[in-house]
Design an enzyme around this catalytic site. Sequence first.
Site, mmCIF file in Angstrom:
data_model
loop_
_atom_site.group_PDB
_atom_site.id
_atom_site.type_symbol
_atom_site.label_atom_id
_atom_site.label_comp_id
_atom_site.label_asym_id
_atom_site.label_seq_id
_atom_site.Cartn_x
_atom_site.Cartn_y
_atom_site.Cartn_z
ATOM 1 N N THR A 220 0.829 -1.211 0.000
ATOM 2 C CA THR A 220 0.000 0.000 0.000
ATOM 3 C C THR A 220 0.862 1.259 0.000
ATOM 4 O OG1 THR A 220 -1.463 1.256 1.459
ATOM 5 C CG2 THR A 220 -0.081 -0.325 2.525
ATOM 6 N N ASP A 221 0.289 2.357 -0.475
ATOM 7 C CA ASP A 221 1.000 3.644 -0.404
ATOM 8 C C ASP A 221 1.019 4.190 1.019
ATOM 9 O OD1 ASP A 221 -1.683 4.348 -0.172
ATOM 10 O OD2 ASP A 221 -1.650 5.859 -1.763
ATOM 11 N N GLU A 222 0.232 3.574 1.916
ATOM 12 C CA GLU A 222 0.149 4.103 3.287
ATOM 13 C C GLU A 222 1.468 3.939 4.037
ATOM 14 O OE1 GLU A 222 -3.539 3.306 5.336
ATOM 15 O OE2 GLU A 222 -4.592 3.067 3.440
ATOM 16 N N TYR B 132 -1.879 -0.486 11.011
ATOM 17 C CA TYR B 132 -1.983 -1.172 9.711
ATOM 18 C C TYR B 132 -0.789 -0.835 8.822
ATOM 19 C CZ TYR B 132 -3.255 -1.699 4.785
ATOM 20 O OH TYR B 132 -3.224 -1.986 3.433
ATOM 21 N N LYS C 107 2.307 -3.161 7.403
ATOM 22 C CA LYS C 107 2.589 -3.352 5.970
ATOM 23 C C LYS C 107 4.011 -2.892 5.642
ATOM 24 C CE LYS C 107 0.268 -4.609 3.040
ATOM 25 N NZ LYS C 107 -0.043 -5.966 2.485
HETATM 26 P P1 NAD Z 1 -9.305 -7.737 2.398
HETATM 27 O O1 NAD Z 1 -9.288 -7.416 3.852
HETATM 28 O O2 NAD Z 1 -10.547 -7.495 1.618
HETATM 29 O O3 NAD Z 1 -8.941 -9.287 2.192
HETATM 30 C C1 NAD Z 1 -7.887 -9.903 2.863
HETATM 31 C C2 NAD Z 1 -7.943 -11.402 2.575
HETATM 32 O O4 NAD Z 1 -6.816 -12.014 3.248
HETATM 33 C C3 NAD Z 1 -9.209 -12.085 3.098
HETATM 34 O O5 NAD Z 1 -9.712 -12.981 2.127
HETATM 35 C C4 NAD Z 1 -8.727 -12.826 4.346
HETATM 36 O O6 NAD Z 1 -9.480 -14.014 4.613
HETATM 37 C C5 NAD Z 1 -7.282 -13.152 3.962
HETATM 38 N N1 NAD Z 1 -6.444 -13.342 5.150
HETATM 39 C C6 NAD Z 1 -6.342 -12.498 6.214
HETATM 40 N N2 NAD Z 1 -5.508 -13.031 7.144
HETATM 41 C C7 NAD Z 1 -5.058 -14.215 6.646
HETATM 42 C C8 NAD Z 1 -4.174 -15.227 7.125
HETATM 43 N N3 NAD Z 1 -3.595 -15.131 8.327
HETATM 44 N N4 NAD Z 1 -3.934 -16.293 6.331
HETATM 45 C C9 NAD Z 1 -4.522 -16.404 5.112
HETATM 46 N N5 NAD Z 1 -5.402 -15.500 4.622
HETATM 47 C C10 NAD Z 1 -5.653 -14.422 5.379
HETATM 48 O O7 NAD Z 1 -8.060 -6.958 1.769
HETATM 49 P P2 NAD Z 1 -7.924 -6.245 0.341
HETATM 50 O O8 NAD Z 1 -8.522 -4.898 0.423
HETATM 51 O O9 NAD Z 1 -8.348 -7.198 -0.719
HETATM 52 O O10 NAD Z 1 -6.341 -6.050 0.267
HETATM 53 C C11 NAD Z 1 -5.498 -7.061 -0.278
HETATM 54 C C12 NAD Z 1 -4.054 -6.604 -0.183
HETATM 55 O O11 NAD Z 1 -3.874 -5.385 -0.903
HETATM 56 C C13 NAD Z 1 -3.586 -6.318 1.242
HETATM 57 O O12 NAD Z 1 -2.275 -6.801 1.395
HETATM 58 C C14 NAD Z 1 -3.631 -4.807 1.353
HETATM 59 O O13 NAD Z 1 -2.671 -4.341 2.273
HETATM 60 C C15 NAD Z 1 -3.292 -4.409 -0.068
HETATM 61 N N6 NAD Z 1 -3.823 -3.104 -0.510
HETATM 62 C C16 NAD Z 1 -5.148 -2.832 -0.343
HETATM 63 C C17 NAD Z 1 -5.650 -1.623 -0.799
HETATM 64 C C18 NAD Z 1 -7.122 -1.281 -0.679
HETATM 65 O O14 NAD Z 1 -7.513 -0.148 -0.979
HETATM 66 N N7 NAD Z 1 -7.987 -2.197 -0.279
HETATM 67 C C19 NAD Z 1 -4.806 -0.696 -1.417
HETATM 68 C C20 NAD Z 1 -3.442 -1.026 -1.569
HETATM 69 C C21 NAD Z 1 -2.971 -2.237 -1.104
HETATM 70 P P1 TYD Z 2 -10.766 3.770 4.317
HETATM 71 O O1 TYD Z 2 -11.714 3.268 3.265
HETATM 72 O O2 TYD Z 2 -10.841 3.179 5.687
HETATM 73 O O3 TYD Z 2 -9.298 3.624 3.700
HETATM 74 P P2 TYD Z 2 -7.858 4.137 4.285
HETATM 75 O O4 TYD Z 2 -8.044 4.553 5.686
HETATM 76 O O5 TYD Z 2 -7.026 2.912 4.142
HETATM 77 O O6 TYD Z 2 -7.444 5.253 3.368
HETATM 78 O O7 TYD Z 2 -10.958 5.334 4.455
HETATM 79 C C1 TYD Z 2 -10.765 6.218 3.362
HETATM 80 C C2 TYD Z 2 -10.872 7.629 3.878
HETATM 81 O O8 TYD Z 2 -12.219 7.851 4.323
HETATM 82 C C3 TYD Z 2 -9.996 7.912 5.085
HETATM 83 O O9 TYD Z 2 -9.500 9.241 4.986
HETATM 84 C C4 TYD Z 2 -10.923 7.777 6.269
HETATM 85 C C5 TYD Z 2 -12.266 8.217 5.703
HETATM 86 N N1 TYD Z 2 -13.462 7.566 6.275
HETATM 87 C C6 TYD Z 2 -14.519 8.358 6.737
HETATM 88 O O10 TYD Z 2 -14.494 9.599 6.682
HETATM 89 N N2 TYD Z 2 -15.634 7.723 7.237
HETATM 90 C C7 TYD Z 2 -15.723 6.377 7.326
HETATM 91 O O11 TYD Z 2 -16.746 5.863 7.833
HETATM 92 C C8 TYD Z 2 -14.620 5.583 6.845
HETATM 93 C C9 TYD Z 2 -14.668 4.078 6.921
HETATM 94 C C10 TYD Z 2 -13.514 6.233 6.323
#
Ligand code: NAD
Ligand code: TYD
Length: 347
Positions: free
Chosen positions: A128-130, A153, A157
């Site tokens: 992630t960019d975070e 988080y 990461k």
């Molecule tokens: P998500 O929370 O929707 O899904 C996570 C998946 O991992 C689930 O299916 C869960 O069952 C599985 N999992 C969790 N713990 C586990 C373990 N101990 N063993 C095996 N499986 C396990 O997450 P997502 O949003 O699909 O994100 C996927 C990846 O992409 C993550 O690594 C996240 O950091 C990264 N990412 C997400 C975003 C975003 O906006 N969602 C952006 C950039 C990077």
């Molecule tokens: P989120 O979807 O949790 O992603 P991340 O924190 O990983 O960027 O949140 C996106 C943005 O929205 C973040 O600035 C927090 C804000 N947010 C709210 O304002 N209200 C909400 O209920 C949630 C879940 C997030």
Amino acid sequence: MKILVTGGAGFIGANFLNLLVPRHPEHSFVNFDALTYAANPRSLAELEGRKNYTFVRADLVDFEAVRAVFAQHRPEVVVHFAAESHVDRSIAGPRPFLRTNVEGTFNLLEACRELWPSGEGLLHHVSTDEVYGSLGPAGLFSEETKYDPSSPYSASKAASDHLVRAWGRTFGLPIKITNCSNNYGPLQFPEKLIPLMIQNLLERKPLPVYGKGENVRDWLFVGDHCEAIWAVVHKGRVGQTYNVGGRSEQRNLDVVKRLCAIVAEETGAREAELLDLVTYVKDRPGHDERYAIDARKIERELGWKPQETFATGLRRTVRWYLDHQDWVASVRTGEYRRWIEQNYGGR
Ligand code: NAD
Ligand code: TYD
């Protein structure tokens, strides 16, 4: 090619598998997922019965389980999505984040090292960019930006990224890393901003905006992220990091207002009534102000660029949630947990 995907029942992993399994019958895909609260096997319904797709329920934190899956399936490529992914949950309870994101990634690295003693395979780590922390009003995150994570988080990461790079440098493990901005699209668990707001709009519940709603995120449609990962797996340079982003910076409040407008158009509701649901709530501690990605490296080297604009992607997403309220119900009630136990409990 044998490809093992961790976390393939979550949001991005399931989109990745739904896109690539049917498109690439010449590759076989193994989905390794613990099925935590964030997973939904329904997201993978269309893959059931496909010859090039196998599901394994296992936990990355259990090293012997990881080794057993590796011994049985002997993957040539591993794409590592599995993680605890929600910032607010990491604030409420950081322990599972350290366990899965740090210890789980460590276990995966050790299993890869054991299977590929001479650097045969490829581990692609999805991050992630975070990890870069917060930007002020100007500037972009590049691959050279120093790590400065704010939340449990993002710290977990960041730790996993460091482990992956160290295993590459020290043990010669072939690794690649992508750091992507905020994703949105179908199959996202309704705890994240966009699906949460869509659901609350449909149910006329308050729309909880943190602080003043002025924080900025760089939104990328999930399908574009999946294509970026696939491009890096195939064409990216080993040992390299690629930043992935949509050049689509939006203030949270503007995202919420756009959702009000789209939901009003799609459902015939009155937009003003929906806008009245906006409710300012206490800010998230350590809330990063702004994220924005410089994606020129992946664009230049691999020819990747996003296909979806924020306007088209957001409408697609709203329509998907409107058409899949059964999916939403299944992740939000106890029904789906029971189904998991019933279907996967004995496997
Ligand atoms: P998500 O929370 O929707 O899904 C996570 C998946 O991992 C689930 O299916 C869960 O069952 C599985 N999992 C969790 N713990 C586990 C373990 N101990 N063993 C095996 N499986 C396990 O997450 P997502 O949003 O699909 O994100 C996927 C990846 O992409 C993550 O690594 C996240 O950091 C990264 N990412 C997400 C975003 C975003 O906006 N969602 C952006 C950039 C990077
Ligand atoms: P989120 O979807 O949790 O992603 P991340 O924190 O990983 O960027 O949140 C996106 C943005 O929205 C973040 O600035 C927090 C804000 N947010 C709210 O304002 N209200 C909400 O209920 C949630 C879940 C997030």
